[in-house]
Design a protein around this motif. Structure first.
Motif, mmCIF file in Angstrom:
data_model
loop_
_atom_site.group_PDB
_atom_site.id
_atom_site.type_symbol
_atom_site.label_atom_id
_atom_site.label_comp_id
_atom_site.label_asym_id
_atom_site.label_seq_id
_atom_site.Cartn_x
_atom_site.Cartn_y
_atom_site.Cartn_z
ATOM 1 N N TRP A 150 -2.136 -0.842 5.240
ATOM 2 C CA TRP A 150 -2.615 -0.950 3.462
ATOM 3 C C TRP A 150 -1.579 -2.156 3.299
ATOM 4 C CZ3 TRP A 150 -1.722 4.334 3.903
ATOM 5 C CH2 TRP A 150 -2.497 5.318 3.329
ATOM 6 N N THR A 159 -7.820 4.806 7.147
ATOM 7 C CA THR A 159 -6.399 5.238 6.580
ATOM 8 C C THR A 159 -6.936 5.769 4.783
ATOM 9 O OG1 THR A 159 -5.636 4.102 8.902
ATOM 10 C CG2 THR A 159 -3.865 5.110 6.411
ATOM 11 N N GLY A 163 -5.757 9.043 4.839
ATOM 12 C CA GLY A 163 -4.675 8.832 4.379
ATOM 13 C C GLY A 163 -4.270 7.990 6.483
ATOM 14 N N GLN A 164 -2.532 8.500 6.585
ATOM 15 C CA GLN A 164 -2.192 7.647 7.920
ATOM 16 C C GLN A 164 -1.983 8.419 9.258
ATOM 17 O OE1 GLN A 164 1.400 6.094 6.560
ATOM 18 N NE2 GLN A 164 0.943 4.457 7.869
ATOM 19 N N ARG A 165 -2.132 10.149 8.733
ATOM 20 C CA ARG A 165 -2.757 10.674 9.628
ATOM 21 C C ARG A 165 -3.846 11.374 10.219
ATOM 22 N NH1 ARG A 165 3.360 14.157 9.670
ATOM 23 N NH2 ARG A 165 4.925 12.014 9.923
#
Length: 228
Positions: A150, A159, A163-165
């Motif tokens: 971001w 992402t 989300g990041q994971r």
């Protein structure tokens, strides 16, 4: 802010030297202990295992290659630079052509560039850096070196949604947003299409992914209360 919508298509290692190096590292499964079992694997399964290992290098910037780069600045028509046949010189040329084209599109516009793509931070940007380093291609200052999902220099639609994971395919995200997804082509087919000489089809597929990326980003910008 200038938004550079961006996608690359990659193919497996092409040179006989790379194929030989990959083959050398293909070993029988560790669970195999008996000499006769290993011998049977060498005779019956090794060739396919080598081909599978070569195919996987399309995701590896050490051995794999960029065959097509698609891009569009802001609301401009998507364009591509792509290979008709493989050579290291040709791959370096499409990288340079991409960088030059973006420089030309942004000439006279001093706003910073934010690269927008799907899984662009973990794959596309990193792959371009790897290939540029190997091929000795100078990367311009506006291309992010180590972006965050971001950050101001890159926006990753995968992402931003998952989300990041988390992960989500572009096709599934398009369906969730009520947009047209991918047709009868996906990224896993590019290596075979390349081998069949379907280079213009790959370029069209890449341009279509750029359009889909832009549509997803614009939808996200509405939700985030930002202009895109």
């Amino acid at each position: 802010m200038n938004y550079l919508y961006f996608d690359i298509e990659t193919i497996p290692a092409q040179s006989p030297e790379a194929h030989a190096a990959i083959a050398e590292n293909v070993k029988p499964p560790a669970a195999m202990k008996k000499a006769e079992t290993i011998a049977a694997w060498e005779q019956n399964d090794r060739a396919q295992a080598v081909q599978d290992a070569i195919a996987k290098t399309s995701l590896d910037g050490v051995y794999g290659h960029i065959c097509c780069i698609g891009f569009a600045l802001n609301d401009m028509q998507p364009d591509t630079t792509y290979l008709d046949s493989y050579s290291a010189t040709g791959e370096a040329t499409i990288l340079r052509d991409f960088f030059t084209a973006v420089d030309d599109l942004g000439r006279g516009n001093n706003a910073p560039i934010c690269i927008v793509g799907h899984n662009v931070v973990n794959f596309d940007i990193r792959f371009i850096w790897q290939r540029a380093i190997i091929l000795g291609v100078r990367v311009p200052h506006w291309f992010p070196r180590d972006p965050k999902p971001w950050g101001n220099d890159a926006f990753d639609t995968m992402t931003a949604f998952a989300g990041q994971r988390g992960t989500i395919s572009m096709d599934r995200l398009c369906q969730a947003l009520g947009m047209d997804g991918k047709s009868d082509v996906d990224g896993s087919m590019v290596g075979q299409m390349w081998a069949e000489g379907r280079h213009q089809e790959i370029a069209q597929y890449c341009r279509d992914d750029v359009e889909r990326t832009r549509a997803i980003h614009k939808r996200m910008a509405v939700a985030f209360g930002e202009a895109a």
